[in-house]
Design an enzyme around this catalytic site. Sequence first.
Site, PDB file in Angstrom:
ATOM      1  N   ASN A   7       0.876  -1.171   0.000  1.00  0.00           N
ATOM      2  CA  ASN A   7       0.000   0.000   0.000  1.00  0.00           C
ATOM      3  C   ASN A   7       0.912   1.220   0.000  1.00  0.00           C
ATOM      4  O   ASN A   7       1.421   1.628   1.054  1.00  0.00           O
ATOM      5  CB  ASN A   7      -0.894  -0.036   1.245  1.00  0.00           C
ATOM      6  CG  ASN A   7      -1.841   1.140   1.303  1.00  0.00           C
ATOM      7  OD1 ASN A   7      -1.771   2.057   0.475  1.00  0.00           O
ATOM      8  ND2 ASN A   7      -2.722   1.138   2.291  1.00  0.00           N
ATOM      9  N   LYS A  14       3.184   0.706   3.211  1.00  0.00           N
ATOM     10  CA  LYS A  14       2.804  -0.350   4.163  1.00  0.00           C
ATOM     11  C   LYS A  14       2.860  -1.663   3.415  1.00  0.00           C
ATOM     12  O   LYS A  14       2.510  -1.718   2.231  1.00  0.00           O
ATOM     13  CB  LYS A  14       1.357  -0.151   4.638  1.00  0.00           C
ATOM     14  CG  LYS A  14       1.195   0.889   5.704  1.00  0.00           C
ATOM     15  CD  LYS A  14      -0.206   0.777   6.303  1.00  0.00           C
ATOM     16  CE  LYS A  14      -0.676   2.143   6.721  1.00  0.00           C
ATOM     17  NZ  LYS A  14      -2.089   2.341   6.724  1.00  0.00           N
ATOM     18  N   ARG A  89      -2.650  -2.087  -3.353  1.00  0.00           N
ATOM     19  CA  ARG A  89      -3.881  -1.370  -3.053  1.00  0.00           C
ATOM     20  C   ARG A  89      -3.926  -0.113  -3.916  1.00  0.00           C
ATOM     21  O   ARG A  89      -2.964   0.675  -3.932  1.00  0.00           O
ATOM     22  CB  ARG A  89      -3.905  -0.967  -1.583  1.00  0.00           C
ATOM     23  CG  ARG A  89      -5.170  -0.212  -1.282  1.00  0.00           C
ATOM     24  CD  ARG A  89      -5.064   0.623  -0.057  1.00  0.00           C
ATOM     25  NE  ARG A  89      -6.312   1.340   0.146  1.00  0.00           N
ATOM     26  CZ  ARG A  89      -6.409   2.459   0.830  1.00  0.00           C
ATOM     27  NH1 ARG A  89      -5.350   2.994   1.376  1.00  0.00           N
ATOM     28  NH2 ARG A  89      -7.566   3.046   0.964  1.00  0.00           N
ATOM     29  N   HIS A 178     -13.483   2.233   0.595  1.00  0.00           N
ATOM     30  CA  HIS A 178     -13.413   1.149   1.604  1.00  0.00           C
ATOM     31  C   HIS A 178     -13.966  -0.167   1.053  1.00  0.00           C
ATOM     32  O   HIS A 178     -14.380  -1.038   1.820  1.00  0.00           O
ATOM     33  CB  HIS A 178     -14.231   1.486   2.871  1.00  0.00           C
ATOM     34  CG  HIS A 178     -13.682   2.580   3.706  1.00  0.00           C
ATOM     35  ND1 HIS A 178     -14.490   3.457   4.400  1.00  0.00           N
ATOM     36  CD2 HIS A 178     -12.402   2.949   3.992  1.00  0.00           C
ATOM     37  CE1 HIS A 178     -13.738   4.319   5.069  1.00  0.00           C
ATOM     38  NE2 HIS A 178     -12.467   4.036   4.829  1.00  0.00           N
ATOM     39  N   LEU A 207     -16.032   1.808  10.404  1.00  0.00           N
ATOM     40  CA  LEU A 207     -15.849   3.029  11.195  1.00  0.00           C
ATOM     41  C   LEU A 207     -14.408   3.115  11.688  1.00  0.00           C
ATOM     42  O   LEU A 207     -14.024   2.475  12.676  1.00  0.00           O
ATOM     43  CB  LEU A 207     -16.812   3.023  12.393  1.00  0.00           C
ATOM     44  CG  LEU A 207     -18.294   2.767  12.071  1.00  0.00           C
ATOM     45  CD1 LEU A 207     -19.117   2.646  13.354  1.00  0.00           C
ATOM     46  CD2 LEU A 207     -18.849   3.881  11.186  1.00  0.00           C
ATOM     47  N   ASN A 209     -10.786   6.037  11.031  1.00  0.00           N
ATOM     48  CA  ASN A 209     -10.603   7.489  10.888  1.00  0.00           C
ATOM     49  C   ASN A 209     -11.503   8.017   9.782  1.00  0.00           C
ATOM     50  O   ASN A 209     -12.133   9.056   9.916  1.00  0.00           O
ATOM     51  CB  ASN A 209      -9.140   7.799  10.590  1.00  0.00           C
ATOM     52  CG  ASN A 209      -8.295   7.647  11.835  1.00  0.00           C
ATOM     53  OD1 ASN A 209      -8.694   8.103  12.909  1.00  0.00           O
ATOM     54  ND2 ASN A 209      -7.161   6.993  11.715  1.00  0.00           N
ATOM     55  N   GLY A 210     -11.539   7.284   8.678  1.00  0.00           N
ATOM     56  CA  GLY A 210     -12.579   7.511   7.673  1.00  0.00           C
ATOM     57  C   GLY A 210     -13.714   6.549   8.004  1.00  0.00           C
ATOM     58  O   GLY A 210     -13.487   5.543   8.684  1.00  0.00           O
ATOM     59  N   ARG A 239     -13.327  14.676   8.926  1.00  0.00           N
ATOM     60  CA  ARG A 239     -14.084  15.022   7.701  1.00  0.00           C
ATOM     61  C   ARG A 239     -15.547  15.249   8.056  1.00  0.00           C
ATOM     62  O   ARG A 239     -16.105  14.533   8.895  1.00  0.00           O
ATOM     63  CB  ARG A 239     -13.999  13.893   6.673  1.00  0.00           C
ATOM     64  CG  ARG A 239     -12.658  13.771   6.026  1.00  0.00           C
ATOM     65  CD  ARG A 239     -12.604  12.583   5.080  1.00  0.00           C
ATOM     66  NE  ARG A 239     -11.524  11.691   5.454  1.00  0.00           N
ATOM     67  CZ  ARG A 239     -11.399  10.435   5.040  1.00  0.00           C
ATOM     68  NH1 ARG A 239     -12.294   9.921   4.225  1.00  0.00           N
ATOM     69  NH2 ARG A 239     -10.391   9.702   5.437  1.00  0.00           N
ATOM     70  N   ARG A 282     -11.002   7.373  21.099  1.00  0.00           N
ATOM     71  CA  ARG A 282     -10.706   7.046  22.510  1.00  0.00           C
ATOM     72  C   ARG A 282     -10.543   8.329  23.325  1.00  0.00           C
ATOM     73  O   ARG A 282     -11.060   8.434  24.440  1.00  0.00           O
ATOM     74  CB  ARG A 282      -9.425   6.215  22.601  1.00  0.00           C
ATOM     75  CG  ARG A 282      -9.615   4.792  22.173  1.00  0.00           C
ATOM     76  CD  ARG A 282      -8.315   4.123  21.887  1.00  0.00           C
ATOM     77  NE  ARG A 282      -7.649   4.733  20.729  1.00  0.00           N
ATOM     78  CZ  ARG A 282      -6.642   4.196  20.060  1.00  0.00           C
ATOM     79  NH1 ARG A 282      -6.149   3.047  20.455  1.00  0.00           N
ATOM     80  NH2 ARG A 282      -6.108   4.787  19.020  1.00  0.00           N
ATOM     81  N   GLY A 328     -11.499   0.412  13.305  1.00  0.00           N
ATOM     82  CA  GLY A 328     -11.008   0.650  14.670  1.00  0.00           C
ATOM     83  C   GLY A 328     -12.111   1.005  15.660  1.00  0.00           C
ATOM     84  O   GLY A 328     -12.130   0.521  16.796  1.00  0.00           O
ATOM     85  N   GLY A 330     -15.637   0.685  15.001  1.00  0.00           N
ATOM     86  CA  GLY A 330     -16.687  -0.339  14.925  1.00  0.00           C
ATOM     87  C   GLY A 330     -16.338  -1.583  15.715  1.00  0.00           C
ATOM     88  O   GLY A 330     -17.193  -2.200  16.351  1.00  0.00           O
ATOM     89  N   ASN A 332     -14.175  -1.760  18.307  1.00  0.00           N
ATOM     90  CA  ASN A 332     -13.707  -1.575  19.695  1.00  0.00           C
ATOM     91  C   ASN A 332     -14.553  -0.666  20.569  1.00  0.00           C
ATOM     92  O   ASN A 332     -14.180  -0.411  21.708  1.00  0.00           O
ATOM     93  CB  ASN A 332     -12.282  -0.993  19.667  1.00  0.00           C
ATOM     94  CG  ASN A 332     -11.310  -1.943  19.029  1.00  0.00           C
ATOM     95  OD1 ASN A 332     -11.157  -3.075  19.487  1.00  0.00           O
ATOM     96  ND2 ASN A 332     -10.673  -1.522  17.954  1.00  0.00           N
ATOM     97  N   GLU A 382      -7.998  -5.859   5.458  1.00  0.00           N
ATOM     98  CA  GLU A 382      -7.933  -5.423   4.061  1.00  0.00           C
ATOM     99  C   GLU A 382      -6.727  -6.026   3.340  1.00  0.00           C
ATOM    100  O   GLU A 382      -6.798  -6.342   2.156  1.00  0.00           O
ATOM    101  CB  GLU A 382      -7.885  -3.891   4.005  1.00  0.00           C
ATOM    102  CG  GLU A 382      -9.231  -3.285   4.378  1.00  0.00           C
ATOM    103  CD  GLU A 382      -9.171  -1.806   4.678  1.00  0.00           C
ATOM    104  OE1 GLU A 382      -8.785  -1.454   5.822  1.00  0.00           O
ATOM    105  OE2 GLU A 382      -9.493  -1.008   3.800  1.00  0.00           O
TER     106      GLU A 382
END
Length: 403
Positions: A7, A14, A89, A178, A207, A209-210, A239, A282, A328, A330, A332, A382
């Site tokens: 990616n 990544k 990606r 996504h 759900l 950061n985006g 956003r 968080r 992250g 959704g 947690n 992903e």
Amino acid sequence: MKILVLNAGSSSVKYSLFDMSDRSVLIAGIIERIGEDSASHRYNLGKADQVKLDIAGRNHQQALQVLFQTLSACGVLNDRRELACIGHRVVHGGEYFCEPALIDEQVIERITEVIPLAPLHNPAHLQGIQEAIRQTENVPQVAVFDTAFHQTLPDYAFRYPLPNDLYTQHGVRRYGFHGTSHRYVAGQAAHYLGKPLSETNLITLHLGNGASVTAIENGESIDTSMGMTPLEGLMMGSRCGDIDPAIHFYLGRTLNLSNAAIEALFNRESGCKGICGENDMRAIHRMAEAGDDHARLALAMYAYRIKKYIGAYFAVLGRVDALVFTGGIGENDPWLREQCCRDMTLFGMAIDPQKNQTPSRPCGNISQSGTRLAVLVIATDEELEIAVQAQECLEKQKRQVKP
Ligand code: ADP
């Protein structure tokens, strides 16, 4: 069989290397701040602790050299020819790609052609692709697109009510993003429900950061909240999501803001950050618990806007087998899941407070026993989805080549 997933971003790469025989991750890492003196490389090898190194990473060429040297030094890839393929990606495939594509000159041309739709992402992906081709001669390269899963949207869902030429000549339409994550959790949900994906209806909520939500009918995306760009839809970390488009003209007229300033404001200073000054969920919870009213408002708005989409997609789908939380937040955030599902018994949905606190991993059903609709918490993956799709693309290609 080994598959490397890459990616490539503008200043980071990544990667994950998979052993596809058991789909295990042999190594996963990130090279960051490419182009800066402080370029660094972090990676995890199996269960070993994370390794962090400062590296010379002036460009993507050096970054990939570091990557391949590391794979070889760690003994997970002794020869680049061990790679069945590299899965890349790619954020935007425009209308060209409804599935992964084996990269050739035409694919590169098309990814280049849609740069205006993803000016930050596609050029960086292309750099990663070109460099991977140079450094792994004869290894097949496969592009896996975030937009591809949503190419099944019907025209009445993907078109904006704007003059036709804006679509036909300039590509102004909903593309959705996504897609790799929505597709992955949809497959996992169908497996959990014991149904073929092609007969499964879902509402999937990614759900992070985006954030985006997708309505899936018989395994296909039929509507999704992100639009021509990832700015539309749900309220996100920084956003704004859906707002009255006239706010844009108003800000230009009354505050004399340029288009670039408004774009930055909507993308980086809005959403949760705009309401309470913080975009990390968080931290927002901690602020709300400490009595911060702005944080409370951000949480209430965030959940309310998700709930409105859930209601809309119930109406679109008619029958829903499961609601799926991922990403992250959704995966947690039990508080948020509870808020989104509250007072929804009309739709056959109610969650069990205890199961919601500690859902089973990687897939947990948190619905109350006896309710019609499953509410699932599924860890997205992903990278694995890209590896699997790249492998399928290669196999399909081989079948086509055979006489
Ligand atoms: P990205 O979209 O960049 O991949 P992630 O999917 O990792 O991001 O999601 C990041 C978000 O998840 C952050 O807002 C973070 O605060 C949130 N998050 C992570 N863990 C928790 C948790 N335990 N409770 C609530 N939010 C969490």
